[in-house]
Write a protein that holds these residues in place. Structure first.
Motif, mmCIF file in Angstrom:
data_model
loop_
_atom_site.group_PDB
_atom_site.id
_atom_site.type_symbol
_atom_site.label_atom_id
_atom_site.label_comp_id
_atom_site.label_asym_id
_atom_site.label_seq_id
_atom_site.Cartn_x
_atom_site.Cartn_y
_atom_site.Cartn_z
ATOM 1 N N ILE A 384 -28.366 38.676 59.349
ATOM 2 C CA ILE A 384 -27.874 38.453 60.707
ATOM 3 C C ILE A 384 -27.377 37.028 60.870
ATOM 4 C CG2 ILE A 384 -28.611 38.298 63.126
ATOM 5 C CD1 ILE A 384 -30.315 40.741 62.716
ATOM 6 N N GLU A 385 -28.028 36.069 60.217
ATOM 7 C CA GLU A 385 -27.569 34.680 60.302
ATOM 8 C C GLU A 385 -26.159 34.542 59.740
ATOM 9 O OE1 GLU A 385 -30.452 35.642 59.223
ATOM 10 O OE2 GLU A 385 -31.910 34.702 60.575
ATOM 11 N N ASP A 386 -25.856 35.268 58.653
ATOM 12 C CA ASP A 386 -24.504 35.225 58.075
ATOM 13 C C ASP A 386 -23.487 35.826 59.046
ATOM 14 O OD1 ASP A 386 -25.548 34.123 55.774
ATOM 15 O OD2 ASP A 386 -25.812 36.062 54.795
ATOM 16 N N ILE A 387 -23.873 36.917 59.698
ATOM 17 C CA ILE A 387 -22.976 37.556 60.673
ATOM 18 C C ILE A 387 -22.659 36.586 61.809
ATOM 19 C CG2 ILE A 387 -22.824 39.380 62.418
ATOM 20 C CD1 ILE A 387 -24.492 41.144 60.526
ATOM 21 N N GLN A 388 -23.696 35.934 62.322
ATOM 22 C CA GLN A 388 -23.489 34.990 63.421
ATOM 23 C C GLN A 388 -22.582 33.838 62.992
ATOM 24 O OE1 GLN A 388 -27.590 34.137 64.146
ATOM 25 N NE2 GLN A 388 -27.839 35.765 65.678
ATOM 26 N N ARG A 389 -22.776 33.340 61.781
ATOM 27 C CA ARG A 389 -21.964 32.219 61.302
ATOM 28 C C ARG A 389 -20.507 32.621 61.135
ATOM 29 N NH1 ARG A 389 -20.706 31.542 56.300
ATOM 30 N NH2 ARG A 389 -22.421 32.887 55.593
ATOM 31 N N VAL A 390 -20.263 33.782 60.503
ATOM 32 C CA VAL A 390 -18.886 34.219 60.245
ATOM 33 C C VAL A 390 -18.170 34.565 61.549
ATOM 34 C CG1 VAL A 390 -17.512 36.056 59.182
ATOM 35 C CG2 VAL A 390 -19.389 35.007 57.901
ATOM 36 N N VAL A 391 -18.842 35.237 62.462
ATOM 37 C CA VAL A 391 -18.229 35.599 63.745
ATOM 38 C C VAL A 391 -17.924 34.343 64.561
ATOM 39 C CG1 VAL A 391 -18.638 36.741 65.962
ATOM 40 C CG2 VAL A 391 -19.225 37.906 63.837
ATOM 41 N N VAL A 397 -16.212 29.622 68.214
ATOM 42 C CA VAL A 397 -17.340 29.267 69.069
ATOM 43 C C VAL A 397 -18.475 28.821 68.142
ATOM 44 C CG1 VAL A 397 -16.711 30.855 70.921
ATOM 45 C CG2 VAL A 397 -18.236 31.644 69.083
ATOM 46 N N SER A 398 -19.524 28.269 68.718
ATOM 47 C CA SER A 398 -20.661 27.844 67.897
ATOM 48 C C SER A 398 -21.701 28.960 67.834
ATOM 49 C CB SER A 398 -21.300 26.579 68.480
ATOM 50 O OG SER A 398 -21.917 26.866 69.725
ATOM 51 N N ARG A 399 -22.555 28.889 66.829
ATOM 52 C CA ARG A 399 -23.633 29.875 66.708
ATOM 53 C C ARG A 399 -24.577 29.768 67.900
ATOM 54 N NH1 ARG A 399 -28.751 29.792 64.156
ATOM 55 N NH2 ARG A 399 -29.487 31.890 63.604
ATOM 56 N N ARG A 415 -20.070 37.644 70.905
ATOM 57 C CA ARG A 415 -21.489 38.016 70.837
ATOM 58 C C ARG A 415 -21.633 39.522 70.662
ATOM 59 N NH1 ARG A 415 -23.539 36.390 75.907
ATOM 60 N NH2 ARG A 415 -23.778 34.266 75.095
ATOM 61 N N GLN A 416 -20.829 40.290 71.389
ATOM 62 C CA GLN A 416 -20.885 41.744 71.268
ATOM 63 C C GLN A 416 -20.436 42.202 69.884
ATOM 64 O OE1 GLN A 416 -18.440 42.898 74.623
ATOM 65 N NE2 GLN A 416 -20.215 43.180 75.963
ATOM 66 N N VAL A 417 -19.402 41.553 69.355
ATOM 67 C CA VAL A 417 -18.933 41.876 68.006
ATOM 68 C C VAL A 417 -20.032 41.595 66.983
ATOM 69 C CG1 VAL A 417 -17.333 41.186 66.182
ATOM 70 C CG2 VAL A 417 -16.481 41.578 68.501
ATOM 71 N N ALA A 418 -20.702 40.450 67.132
ATOM 72 C CA ALA A 418 -21.767 40.088 66.187
ATOM 73 C C ALA A 418 -22.925 41.076 66.262
ATOM 74 C CB ALA A 418 -22.250 38.670 66.478
ATOM 75 N N MET A 419 -23.286 41.499 67.477
ATOM 76 C CA MET A 419 -24.361 42.496 67.618
ATOM 77 C C MET A 419 -23.949 43.828 66.999
ATOM 78 S SD MET A 419 -25.745 41.853 71.503
ATOM 79 C CE MET A 419 -26.723 40.415 71.934
ATOM 80 N N TYR A 420 -22.700 44.209 67.187
ATOM 81 C CA TYR A 420 -22.195 45.458 66.608
ATOM 82 C C TYR A 420 -22.276 45.408 65.076
ATOM 83 C CZ TYR A 420 -18.676 48.759 64.896
ATOM 84 O OH TYR A 420 -18.009 49.734 64.203
ATOM 85 N N LEU A 468 -11.832 42.851 58.886
ATOM 86 C CA LEU A 468 -11.738 41.558 58.213
ATOM 87 C C LEU A 468 -13.112 40.895 58.136
ATOM 88 C CD1 LEU A 468 -10.133 39.189 57.004
ATOM 89 C CD2 LEU A 468 -9.736 38.381 59.352
ATOM 90 N N LEU A 469 -13.849 40.929 59.234
ATOM 91 C CA LEU A 469 -15.191 40.334 59.251
ATOM 92 C C LEU A 469 -16.126 41.053 58.287
ATOM 93 C CD1 LEU A 469 -15.537 39.818 63.115
ATOM 94 C CD2 LEU A 469 -15.402 38.009 61.402
ATOM 95 N N LYS A 470 -16.023 42.378 58.214
ATOM 96 C CA LYS A 470 -16.862 43.139 57.287
ATOM 97 C C LYS A 470 -16.577 42.745 55.843
ATOM 98 C CE LYS A 470 -17.728 47.326 60.043
ATOM 99 N NZ LYS A 470 -17.502 48.785 60.157
ATOM 100 N N ARG A 471 -15.298 42.596 55.516
ATOM 101 C CA ARG A 471 -14.938 42.212 54.137
ATOM 102 C C ARG A 471 -15.479 40.821 53.807
ATOM 103 N NH1 ARG A 471 -9.944 44.662 55.403
ATOM 104 N NH2 ARG A 471 -8.990 42.616 55.791
ATOM 105 N N GLN A 472 -15.357 39.904 54.748
ATOM 106 C CA GLN A 472 -15.858 38.543 54.514
ATOM 107 C C GLN A 472 -17.369 38.545 54.284
ATOM 108 O OE1 GLN A 472 -14.672 36.082 57.807
ATOM 109 N NE2 GLN A 472 -12.477 36.294 57.394
ATOM 110 N N LEU A 473 -18.078 39.379 55.036
ATOM 111 C CA LEU A 473 -19.536 39.409 54.922
ATOM 112 C C LEU A 473 -20.014 40.112 53.661
ATOM 113 C CD1 LEU A 473 -20.282 40.219 58.655
ATOM 114 C CD2 LEU A 473 -21.089 38.198 57.436
#
Length: 475
Positions: A384-391, A397-399, A415-420, A468-473
């Motif tokens: 989850i920390e990686d998701i928050q950082r990448v998003v 925005v900041s974490r 925030r909603q994207v990161a939770m998803y 794109l975010l999924k691929r990065q993660l």
């Protein structure tokens, strides 16, 4: 072609992992082995009585149902506590004994620690009420590679320190997957620390700590239990992920604080970093993260090759005729990549086949015997920390913004994207995800997940951003 019992067991473990999630699976099932299948009964084993009791009472029916999904004739699960293979007598060092399962070598003749010091070290740990120590698990028998250099150096520094020396890092927290050598290092710290006779070093498993605390409560000796622990110079705790119960965790937290504040050393090992120990109180995780946190990574091929050579040399001390061709050793080192215990298991199979059939070890035989130990590369575990950082980086925005109570449009959507993403890419529950996002309620997380799911179907640009975010993660 009929599948083997081991292949069926691999499928059952896959079902269990899917049903209970990665965290529960890694805590309770990774050290469970298949001993055999006899008609309608499956015989499984675990290394401790605590694991046996916990699995039987909490997951017994689930394990049986997973087996019956693969083989409907199975009616009963028999769970036993296994003993160590080729385990040395813990009261004396194994000068040329069998190397343990991971990252070990045969002890050299004329080892640094004389027998009397080893006896004293074992007696000290036993007198303090510590968990049993394996005399093979010393620094001299530990093989060093790129994945464990820092952990070994930090553990050695703790072991050689003298009473009164300033503590460099406290607590020392070592985390690694199963069979990568963390328990070996903790035993080594205890052996070396007690050998000099100057300091009192106590090695406890989380199970032993819990048992000791509960027993002290029942016998009204809790105060003596606390005072005994806080009088230790170096407290070594293994398998912290098994620590259960609010009162026990509170006592552990008090003990941890008391020792650290008094300048005493604490060494801890677990199968995950402190931030991922969901069952522990925030105060405990914060205190653990404040020390030196060291990860022991997967074994590299060169290190696996060294481990195999050391294990073969140890086996020859018991079975002089046991020969393994270089091509077989190289095949196993390249193919069996998961952990050191799998490496030892592979060699045990070759040894058993060779001794029982009288046939020499060949590459063809090795390929057949260890095929179920050759596992596909596991996908990267997303945190989850990686998701928050990448998003946060993607949306500028900041974490801390994601974790804050701010409700401006430029923060709410990320925030909603990161939770998803946390819900779709991890096995965390909604309450856990909410807690990681500033202590939000699980209904807030559910709303965010449903909101993004609905938008992805209608907003192609958002769908592209999510992909794109999924691929990065996952890269």
């Amino acid at each position: 072609m009929e599948i083997t019992d081991q292949e069926r067991w691999a499928r059952v473990k896959g079902r269990l992992r899917a049903e209970v999630g990665d965290d529960v699976y890694s805590s309770w099932f990774t050290r469970m082995d298949l001993e055999g299948v006899d008609k309608d009964t499956v015989r499984l084993s675990v290394p401790t009585r605590f694991l046996k009791s916990w699995v039987q009472s909490h997951y017994g029916d689930r394990v049986l149902n997973c087996w019956r999904a693969e083989e409907d004739k199975i009616q009963r699960i028999e769970l036993t506590v296994r003993s160590a293979v080729l385990r040395s007598n813990t009261s004396k060092p194994a000068a040329n004994g069998a190397a343990p399962a991971c990252e070990t070598r045969t002890a050299k003749p004329g080892a640094d620690e004389p027998r009397q010091m080893t006896l004293h070290s074992a007696a000290t740990n036993d007198a303090l009420g510590g968990s049993p120590l394996d005399a093979r698990l010393t620094f001299e028998n530990f093989l060093i590679g790129r994945s464990n250099t820092l952990a070994h150096a930090a553990a050695k520094q703790v072991a050689v320190a003298r009473r009164g020396d300033s503590v460099m890092f406290n607590p020392l927290y070592i985390h690694a997957g199963v069979g990568l050598g963390k328990t070996h290092l903790l035993h080594a710290v205890t052996w070396a620390g007690n050998a000099g006779g100057e300091r009192k070093v106590l090695y406890l498993t989380a199970e032993k700590f819990m048992y000791g605390f509960v027993s002290a409560l029942k016998t009204h000796t809790a105060l003596a239990f606390k005072e005994a622990l806080r009088g230790i110079d170096v407290l070594v705790i293994d398998d912290l992920q098994f620590l259960q119960g609010r009162n026990i965790q509170a006592e552990f937290c008090h003990t941890l604080n008391a020792l650290i504040d008094a300048g005493r050393q604490v060494v801890i090992a677990a199968d995950r970093p402190p931030t991922d120990l969901e069952n522990l109180d925030d105060r405990v995780r914060s205190r653990l993260a404040g020390g030196l946190v060291v990860e022991m990574g997967p074994l590299g091929e060169e290190l696996r090759l060294e481990i195999l050579k050391a294990r073969i040399a140890a086996a020859r001390s018991h079975h002089e005729s046991f020969e393994v061709p270089d091509e077989v050793v190289e095949f196993i080192a390249k193919s069996v990549t998961h952990n050191g215990r799998d490496l030892e298991g592979a060699l045990n199979r070759l040894l058993a086949h060779s001794k029982l059939t009288g046939q020499p070890v060949t590459l063809e035989m090795a390929e057949r015997e260890v095929r179920d130990l050759i596992r596909p590369q596991e996908p990267k575990r997303v945190k989850i920390e990686d998701i928050q950082r990448v998003v946060a980086r993607q949306y500028n925005v900041s974490r801390s913004d994601l974790l804050s109570s701010r409700r401006t449009a430029n923060v709410v959507r990320p925030r909603q994207v990161a939770m998803y993403l946390a819900k779709t890419l991890t096995l965390r529950s909604l309450p856990e995800i909410g807690r990681r996002f500033g202590g939000r309620d699980h209904t807030t997380v559910l709303h965010a997940v449903r909101k993004i799911e609905g938008l992805v179907g209608t907003d192609s640009s958002l769908a592209d951003e999510i992909e794109l975010l999924k691929r990065q993660l996952q890269e």
